[in-house]
Design an enzyme around this catalytic site. Structure first.
Site, short mmCIF file in Angstrom:
data_model
loop_
_atom_site.label_atom_id
_atom_site.label_comp_id
_atom_site.label_asym_id
_atom_site.label_seq_id
_atom_site.Cartn_x
_atom_site.Cartn_y
_atom_site.Cartn_z
CB SER A 146 -0.89 0.01 1.24
OG SER A 146 -1.52 1.27 1.43
CE1 TYR A 159 -4.08 -1.95 5.32
CE2 TYR A 159 -3.09 0.14 4.67
CZ TYR A 159 -3.67 -1.06 4.34
OH TYR A 159 -3.85 -1.39 3.01
#
Length: 277
Positions: A146, A159
């Site tokens: 990501s 995250y």
């Protein structure tokens, strides 16, 4: 040099829905002999498997498991080796998100995010690599990271940590395979900004960075994977942001990221699903 999945085995984690399902559809349409689906949602998994079988041409193997469980991964990997052999293409797609300030995370939140997003891809890849290495035929691994793994983002600390780990491990694995004479296995790291999968509903992309369509990302990632491209960052603002972060002093970058690009406010209105594996 690109390869084809025709007649080969493709394994996808998080395959019951979203982008995982799109990767599986692409594999079936391009003639994969075996398409192995891993997901913990057994009901959605069976529905996806039925739809893929209706497309014809591939043997579809659905396996319901929790990828954060080493025991379940080991058992499922053994079944795959028996049914279809080590995968020629492995797509580590499963992921989850917890969007809150760090101190609001429970210990279970932290463990779940790090297990699914970082440790599971390592353990899954480790389970299959010996067979992929020994076979000596061209193979591919796609690790889905990501853009959050390249930039700090408030309300995304755990995250973000999991995706920083994914990027560092994935690219190091690529180098290790090449250095050790096992370059027939090529590793691609996918580093996208927000995608319209429902996982990040309510998130707002930074300046000039709209939420991307899942099919667009899958198509680009699929091509990069088969070509053996080392890294794919989407859209163009992702590598730009990484470059600026490296060039600018931290106080200046904080102003640019916070006030101009709005990176630091991107999760202020998050409403998305937290569990997608």
């Amino acid at each position: 040099m690109g390869i084809s999945v025709a007649g080969r085995t493709v394994l996808i984690t998080g395959a019951a829905m979203g982008m995982g399902r799109l990767y599986a559809e692409r594999a079936v349409r391009e003639g994969a002999a075996h398409v192995v689906l891993w997901d913990r949602n057994a009901q959605a998994l069976e529905a996806t498997a039925a739809d893929l079988r209706a497309l014809g041409g591939s043997t579809v193997h659905p396996h319901a498991l929790d990828v954060s469980s080493q025991e379940e991964v080991t058992a499922a990997a053994a079944r795959v080796e028996t049914e279809a052999g080590a995968p020629d293409v492995l797509i580590n797609n499963a992921g989850i998100v917890r969007a809150k300030y760090f101190w609001e995370h429970t210990p279970a939140d932290i463990d779940a995010v790090m297990q699914v997003n970082s440790l599971a891809p390592m353990q899954i890849t480790r389970a299959f690599l010996p067979g992929m290495i020994a076979r000596r035929t061209p193979a591919r691994i796609l690790n889905v990271a990501s853009a959050s793994g390249t930039l700090s983002v408030p309300k995304m600390s755990v995250y973000t940590a999991s995706k920083w780990a994914m990027i560092g491990w994935s690219d190091s694995l690529r180098l290790e395979l090449n250095q050790s004479g096992n370059g027939h296995i090529q590793v691609t790291t996918l580093i996208p900004s927000y995608i319209k999968t429902g996982m990040f509903a309510g998130a707002r992309g930074p300046l000039m960075t709209p939420l991307m369509e899942p099919q667009y990302v899958v198509d680009r990632a699929w091509d990069a994977l088969l070509e053996g491209k080392a890294r794919l960052q989407l859209p163009w603002t992702v590598p730009l942001g990484s470059a600026l972060r490296g060039l600018l002093p931290q106080p200046v970058w904080d102003v640019v990221a916070g006030r101009i690009f709005k990176v630091y406010q991107s999760m202020d209105h998050f409403t998305g699903r937290e569990d997608i594996r």
